[in-house]
Design an enzyme around this catalytic site. Structure first.
Site, PDB file in Angstrom:
ATOM      1  N   GLY A 133      -9.046 -25.916  -1.328  1.00 42.34           N
ATOM      2  CA  GLY A 133     -10.467 -25.692  -1.110  1.00 42.34           C
ATOM      3  C   GLY A 133     -11.276 -26.331  -2.219  1.00 42.34           C
ATOM      4  O   GLY A 133     -11.906 -27.372  -2.041  1.00 42.34           O
ATOM      5  N   SER A 134     -11.234 -25.721  -3.397  1.00 43.16           N
ATOM      6  CA  SER A 134     -11.958 -26.277  -4.538  1.00 43.16           C
ATOM      7  C   SER A 134     -11.342 -27.568  -5.045  1.00 43.16           C
ATOM      8  O   SER A 134     -11.992 -28.331  -5.747  1.00 43.16           O
ATOM      9  CB  SER A 134     -11.999 -25.242  -5.679  1.00 43.16           C
ATOM     10  OG  SER A 134     -12.733 -24.095  -5.289  1.00 43.16           O
ATOM     11  N   THR A 160     -16.562 -25.257   9.829  1.00 44.96           N
ATOM     12  CA  THR A 160     -17.760 -24.792  10.513  1.00 44.96           C
ATOM     13  C   THR A 160     -17.935 -25.586  11.804  1.00 44.96           C
ATOM     14  O   THR A 160     -17.849 -26.812  11.791  1.00 44.96           O
ATOM     15  CB  THR A 160     -18.992 -24.966   9.618  1.00 44.96           C
ATOM     16  OG1 THR A 160     -18.809 -24.212   8.421  1.00 44.96           O
ATOM     17  CG2 THR A 160     -20.261 -24.484  10.315  1.00 44.96           C
ATOM     18  N   ARG A 269     -44.203   1.745   4.163  1.00 48.54           N
ATOM     19  CA  ARG A 269     -43.474   2.988   3.883  1.00 48.54           C
ATOM     20  C   ARG A 269     -44.208   3.781   2.817  1.00 48.54           C
ATOM     21  O   ARG A 269     -44.590   3.245   1.777  1.00 48.54           O
ATOM     22  CB  ARG A 269     -42.057   2.643   3.403  1.00 48.54           C
ATOM     23  CG  ARG A 269     -41.227   3.827   2.958  1.00 48.54           C
ATOM     24  CD  ARG A 269     -40.663   4.592   4.137  1.00 48.54           C
ATOM     25  NE  ARG A 269     -39.598   5.487   3.714  1.00 48.54           N
ATOM     26  CZ  ARG A 269     -39.773   6.753   3.327  1.00 48.54           C
ATOM     27  NH1 ARG A 269     -40.989   7.280   3.308  1.00 48.54           N
ATOM     28  NH2 ARG A 269     -38.734   7.488   2.962  1.00 48.54           N
ATOM     29  N   LEU A 339     -35.468  -1.025   0.966  1.00 47.19           N
ATOM     30  CA  LEU A 339     -35.496  -0.264   2.210  1.00 47.19           C
ATOM     31  C   LEU A 339     -34.754   1.064   2.108  1.00 47.19           C
ATOM     32  O   LEU A 339     -34.865   1.909   3.014  1.00 47.19           O
ATOM     33  CB  LEU A 339     -34.906  -1.100   3.354  1.00 47.19           C
ATOM     34  CG  LEU A 339     -35.899  -1.986   4.122  1.00 47.19           C
ATOM     35  CD1 LEU A 339     -36.450  -3.107   3.236  1.00 47.19           C
ATOM     36  CD2 LEU A 339     -35.260  -2.580   5.364  1.00 47.19           C
ATOM     37  N   GLU A 364     -19.207 -25.076   0.025  1.00 42.37           N
ATOM     38  CA  GLU A 364     -19.754 -26.294  -0.617  1.00 42.37           C
ATOM     39  C   GLU A 364     -19.472 -26.299  -2.115  1.00 42.37           C
ATOM     40  O   GLU A 364     -20.269 -26.782  -2.911  1.00 42.37           O
ATOM     41  CB  GLU A 364     -21.258 -26.440  -0.351  1.00 42.37           C
ATOM     42  CG  GLU A 364     -21.634 -26.606   1.102  1.00 42.37           C
ATOM     43  CD  GLU A 364     -21.241 -27.946   1.675  1.00 42.37           C
ATOM     44  OE1 GLU A 364     -20.739 -28.790   0.919  1.00 42.37           O
ATOM     45  OE2 GLU A 364     -21.421 -28.132   2.885  1.00 42.37           O
TER      46      GLU A 364
END
Length: 387
Positions: A133-134, A160, A269, A339, A364
């Site tokens: 990967g890296s 992807t 709120r 929230l 990435e």
């Protein structure tokens, strides 16, 4: 919240207005449902392709929009504020088009590029492997010379649009004496032996399909090689700087959506007899969120403007990716906090934003890799001054 943007032309301003209109009409109403159902929005990409949004940075002669990167990235940001999976998909599609656009033969650019950048076809980028990967130079998937072309074998991971794309810019090890003997190929899913694995089950961006691609003795015609044999790693790395800017813009759009949600909720709120937005402690939290979003935006735009001016921008792209994705993780987490209990439920998109933000620190090039890249650039740039 309408973001105030500094755009270079009236055409760019019209483009951003069109993007907001399309995003509000075609993306925002579908995002929550498609993410919940883990459903890939192929029809949305067709709509955006017809509007010219899938080939913005590429030349008009090839069917693209010929827009500066600073404009293209702000389009991505606007789309990401409504639906991060789709904006990420456009960034990946742009990455997948870049090898042929920048390194393809005249025939490849003539025959393939118009449909790719014009949005008729959706792309994927096959660089990573389960153990590489890296460190892409450690890849094992290979292509060997055969009559009339090549035979591809192995498996690419974390793709992807895997299983959904119409073409795959694929990097494979090819015969050579060096450890970086990697070449780039334009593969299509109709080739015998080409097959996607079962899609990954992810914590976020579930509307974006991610799957491994298996290559079982795939016959690859000779004209599918992009660039010279053995030059694939250079092709891949040249595109990754642009891809990091794309990820930065998408991360900022996601963070902006979380900030907007938090501000709206804080105004509405009430607690202790007044809106929670009037409490200083919460105002400080919102202020830090806004500072993170705006500083990340300024950083990716500064890097994009260097790219548009033809200046080196690799270090700046890594800085933008590092800052923007860390900011997205913090801002989305803080939005859940604003929230309160409501933010932990699926009644509001805050929890989805938080889940989606995490992966931006990973793909990435992880943010640890970005720090390595930045450090190496600093040392390299310092050597002439101290020699």
């Amino acid at each position: 919240m309408l973001v105030e943007r500094e755009l270079p032309t009236d055409e760019a301003r019209d483009l951003l207005a069109l993007t907001r209109e399309l995003a509000d009409a075609e993306l925002a109403p579908l995002a929550a449902q498609y993410e919940r159902e883990e459903r890939f929005p192929r029809e949305v990409f067709r709509i955006l392709g017809e509007a010219g949004l899938l080939g913005l940075p590429f030349p008009e002669r090839a069917g693209g929009g010929e827009q500066p990167y600073e404009v293209y990235l702000q389009v991505l940001e606007e789309l990401a504020a409504r639906w991060a999976s789709v904006a990420l998909g456009i960034s990946v599609h742009t990455l997948a088009c870049s090898p042929i656009a920048n390194f393809g033969t005249e025939a490849q650019r003539r025959d393939l590029l118009p449909d790719m950048v014009g949005g008729q076809l959706l792309g994927a980028y096959c660089l990573s492997e389960a153990h590489a990967g890296s460190d892409p130079a450690a890849m094992r998937a290979s292509a060997t010379v055969a009559d009339g072309g090549w035979i591809a074998r192995g498996e690419k991971a974390w793709v992807t649009h895997g299983g959904q794309a119409d073409f795959y810019s694929t990097f494979l090890r090819t015969p050579d004496d060096g450890p970086r003997s990697i070449s780039c190929f334009h593969l299509t899913p109709d080739l015998p032996g080409f097959s996607p694995a079962k899609p990954e089950e992810k914590m976020g961006l579930t509307g974006s399909t991610t799957a491994a691609i298996r290559l079982d003795d795939v016959p690859v015609p000779a004209d599918r090689l992009i660039g010279d044999p053995g030059h694939g790693l250079a092709i891949a790395l040249s595109a990754l700087d642009s891809g990091r800017l794309g990820v930065s813009a998408v991360a900022v759009g996601l963070a902006q959506a979380a900030l907007d949600l938090a501000v709206d909720y804080a105004v509405e709120r009430e607690a202790f007899g007044r809106p929670i937005a009037e409490h200083q402690g919460l105002q400080f939290l919102l202020a830090d969120m806004a500072a993170g979003v705006e500083s990340a935006r300024a950083t990716y735009l500064a890097a994009a403007r260097r790219r548009d001016a033809g200046k080196p921008y690799s270090r700046q792209a890594s800085i933008a990716k590092l800052l923007a994705t860390d900011a997205a993780m913090k801002v989305t987490t803080d939005a859940v906090q604003v929230l309160g209990g409501a933010g932990y439920t699926r009644d509001h998109p805050a929890e989805r934003y938080m889940r989606e933000a995490k992966v931006f620190q990973i793909f990435e090039g992880t943010n640890q890799i970005q720090r390595m890249v930045i450090g190496r650039h600093l040392i390299k740039e310092a050597v002439p001054a101290t020699a």
